[in-house]
Design an enzyme around this catalytic site. Structure first.
Site, PDB file in Angstrom:
ATOM      1  CG  HIS A  91      -1.994   1.014   1.159  1.00  0.00           C
ATOM      2  ND1 HIS A  91      -1.742   2.346   1.408  1.00  0.00           N
ATOM      3  CD2 HIS A  91      -3.295   0.920   0.827  1.00  0.00           C
ATOM      4  CE1 HIS A  91      -2.870   3.015   1.227  1.00  0.00           C
ATOM      5  NE2 HIS A  91      -3.828   2.183   0.875  1.00  0.00           N
ATOM      6  CD  GLU A 160      -5.426   1.625  -3.000  1.00  0.00           C
ATOM      7  OE1 GLU A 160      -6.607   1.632  -2.701  1.00  0.00           O
ATOM      8  OE2 GLU A 160      -4.518   1.830  -2.179  1.00  0.00           O
TER       9      GLU A 160
END
Ligand code: PGA
Length: 246
Positions: A91, A160
């Site tokens: 992430h 993302e």
């Protein structure tokens, strides 16, 4: 249309078990993956019947070869034995704020796969121009070093863009066209690295400011297998609406 997955990334929330159980119960629908903090994983699991659980991080250390002397770490084996199915890896908050390297991400991916868990590999750049594609290409290639062609279908790739993540200053949500463009780009790289048949089996999802208002626009994109939701997955009303609107 194939059923799409909703990955709820609670990040470092909520602060109490009571709240975690409440969120879990509301989110408990098929094709939902609840990525709770480690602390609540078992209780979350006990409070759901339909959703799956995922972790937000894991250690790359293999306890059977390297032992267990790693203070503060959680192994893939621990996750696997506690019915966790997915693990978020790479992430942007870990890459940028916590300085997690591509080498660590790659080691984690391999360990996750070896335990038959599913990695949700996050990729994305903080840039909006051509440089972002170079960065994503490098993130994918480095994360997948040593991954076998037979294993690639078990990896979920989450596109993302860092500039679309709701908590980032001056964030601006991506539009469905951005997600589609990225999906095509990611698949091209996977075709180069593996082959077309396997590349087409990889689930590519979108994350960044997804909420009840825009979820449908992303989920309906052909080639996008679902969404990764941060902030909105912590709000009761938003969860209910997202599950209804998907
Ligand atoms: P957001 O977070 O939905 O709050 O933008 C997504 C993420 O960081 O995974």
């Amino acid at each position: 249309m194939k059923t799409k997955i909703l990955v709820f990334n609670w990040k470092m929330n909520p602060s109490s078990l009571l709240e975690a159980k409440k969120l879990a119960k509301i989110s408990d629908k098929k094709n939902v993956v609840i990525c709770s903090p480690f602390l609540f994983l078992n209780e979350v699991k006990e409070n759901i019947k339909n959703a799956e659980i995922g972790a937000q991080n894991v250690s790359w250390v293999n306890p059977s070869t390297d032992g267990g002397a790693y203070t503060g770490e959680i192994s893939c084996l621990m996750l696997e034995k506690n019915k966790c199915k997915y693990v978020i890896v790479g992430h942007s908050e870990r890459r940028f704020a916590l300085k997690e390297s591509d080498v660590e991400i790659n080691k984690k991916i391999k360990e996750i796969i070896s335990l038959k868990l599913k990695p949700i590999l996050c990729i994305g750049s903080d840039k909006k121009d051509k440089r972002s594609e170079k960065e994503m290409e490098s993130q994918i290639k480095k994360a997948l070093i040593g991954v076998k062609i037979s294993e690639i279908k078990n990896i979920v790739i989450a596109y993302e863009p860092v500039w679309a993540i709701s908590t980032n200053k001056q964030s601006s949500p991506a539009v469905p066209e951005d997600a589609k463009k990225a999906e095509i780009f990611i698949r091209k790289i996977l075709i180069k690295l593996f082959n077309e048949k396997e590349a087409l089996r990889v689930k590519i999802i979108y994350g960044g400011s997804v909420d009840s208002k825009n979820i449908k626009n992303f989920i309906e994109i052909n080639g996008i297998s679902g969404v990764l939701v941060g902030g909105a997955s912590l709000k009761e009303e938003e969860i209910k609406k997202m599950l209804k609107n998907r």
